[in-house]
Design an enzyme around this catalytic site. Structure first.
Site, PDB file in Angstrom:
ATOM      1  N   ASP A  13       0.821  -1.219   0.000  1.00  0.00           N
ATOM      2  CA  ASP A  13       0.000   0.000   0.000  1.00  0.00           C
ATOM      3  C   ASP A  13       0.852   1.264   0.000  1.00  0.00           C
ATOM      4  OD1 ASP A  13      -2.386  -1.594   0.279  1.00  0.00           O
ATOM      5  OD2 ASP A  13      -1.882  -1.809   2.396  1.00  0.00           O
ATOM      6  N   HIS A  41      -3.858  -1.766  -6.541  1.00  0.00           N
ATOM      7  CA  HIS A  41      -3.127  -0.544  -6.849  1.00  0.00           C
ATOM      8  C   HIS A  41      -4.138   0.502  -7.283  1.00  0.00           C
ATOM      9  CE1 HIS A  41       0.933  -2.739  -7.804  1.00  0.00           C
ATOM     10  NE2 HIS A  41       0.643  -2.693  -6.520  1.00  0.00           N
TER      11      HIS A  41
END
Length: 418
Positions: A13, A41
């Site tokens: 992340d 993503h």
């Protein structure tokens, strides 16, 4: 043969998707080399905002081949839906999907969920997408190769082989397991849901080698970060594949790859989702989490928030053999009065902090000057407030690797190149 590998320095992340999206404008191929549908993503571009889970972030460049490499485990129905969502915005997908990747089936997701339920409070914090069982089947030589989708008789035979081995174990360990689908039914379902992308299945090594011979730019994209690597991460709270740059060649279909650049992406603060330890966790996280929009792209789970952890991040940068660092979301620190960086750990076994969950470690902080100016419009490093410049420079000194990119927002033009 110019090639760039984009990897995570932390626990995932970190904002790799926006870095890859930025770099993909000049790429001839954008390649995912490991993982599957278990992480996302987030990409913001002229087409809109997308949460990609299996497609490489370079899918939006019409001159770029998007490659799903042999190191991946592919969730078939989810991939079809993701392709449809991208196509609905007018993007013409240009895909190559490795015949040597393996499938992550609904049965794997069921197995993943049942095991997390069995573990209870000791659960790994899995996304329950089936990634661990799918990789486990590959190691046990019971996996289902993507290439077999083009050989239905072989596909059904191999599914039957897997079911004969797997189902007795599942029903013995998990009494609630009621999976009764036959090999023939699974085969028919797979042929139906994979119809949109079966024409893209190939030996991806061949087109990638051809691009190498043309001296074309290759962009290789990892999922998650060094702290979740199967070998070097916070075991057992890891993913089930190798997320380091050293695996990029193997997982992409180019085992002899020697990348020119390895960009380790790190946030300007720490965040983590799932089970594990965040040494620099903030006492009050909710407001900062909301402001930074820190929720899992796949599950929507709130991420644990912490101050920048230079110890863990330097470990990640070294594991990734990074040649440079991309620092993301520094704009989220604007207005933070208590701004600090963890420069060391204190406590038993602090000299070997790779496994922080085995010891009670305390962060040693260095206080940093804060800034209140809106920096989302800054386009040069010099235009940043002096305090923000000092923050980046201090991180750079602690990492021992230059910070070459600084993100001040999610849009493509909100990227400062140093």
């Amino acid at each position: 043969m110019p090639s760039i590998v984009v990897v995570g320095a932390n626990w995932g992340d970190e904002g790799k998707g926006r870095i890859v999206d930025y770099l993909a404008a000049d790429a001839a191929a954008s390649i995912r080399f490991q993982g599957g549908n278990n992480a996302g993503h987030t990409v913001v571009n002229d087409y809109g905002t997308f949460k990609l889970h299996q497609l490489p972030s370079g899918i939006f460049n019409p001159n770029c081949i998007a490659v799903l490499g042999p190191g991946m485990v592919i969730s078939p129905e989810a991939l079809s839906k993701e392709i449809a969502e991208v196509q609905a915005t007018g993007v013409e997908v240009n895909l190559c999907i490795s015949d040597r990747a393996t499938l992550c089936l609904p049965l794997h997701a069921l197995e993943d969920t049942l095991e997390e339920q069995r573990l209870g409070d000791l659960a790994y914090g899995s996304t329950r997408q089936g990634i661990a069982p799918a990789y486990g089947d590959r190691v046990m030589k019971k996996g289902i190769l993507v290439g077999w989708l083009n050989q239905p008789e072989v596909l059904q035979e191999r599914i039957q082989f897997m079911l004969d081995w797997k189902l007795p174990q599942l029903k013995a360990l998990y009494p609630s397991c009621d999976f009764n689908q036959t090999a023939a039914e699974m085969t028919a379902w797979l042929l139906e849901v994979t119809a949109p992308w079966r024409p893209f299945i190939c030996n991806v090594t061949e087109p990638l080698k051809a691009l190498q011979q043309q001296n074309a730019n290759l962009l290789l994209e990892a999922q998650l970060g060094a702290g979740r690597d199967l070998v070097y991460g916070e075991y057992p709270y890891t993913t089930s594949s190798n997320v380091t740059s050293a695996y990029a060649g193997i997982g992409s279909g180019l085992p002899a790859l020697r990348p020119e650049r390895v960009i380790a992406v790190a946030k300007a603060f720490s965040s983590s989702v799932g089970t594990g330890t965040l040494v620099t966790a903030m006492a009050e996280q909710d407001a900062f989490r909301e402001n930074a929009n820190e929720f899992g792209a796949t599950t929507g789970r709130p991420r644990d928030m912490g101050y920048f952890d230079a110890v863990a991040t330097r470990n990640g940068v070294e594991l990734q053999a990074a040649t440079e660092i991309a620092l993301t979301k520094i704009d989220c620190l604007t207005g933070m009065q208590d701004l600090k960086i963890c420069v060391a750990y204190d406590g038993e076994h602090s000299e070997n902090p790779i496994w922080p969950q085995t010891a009670a470690l305390s962060p040693v902080y260095e206080q940093m000057p804060s800034w209140s100016e809106d920096i989302t419009g800054c386009r040069t490093f010099e235009s940043l407030p002096v305090a923000a410049q000092h923050y980046v420079e201090r991180i750079e000194a602690l990492m021992g690797v230059r910070v070459s990119m600084v993100s001040v927002g999610p849009e493509r033009d909100q990227m400062i190149i140093r």
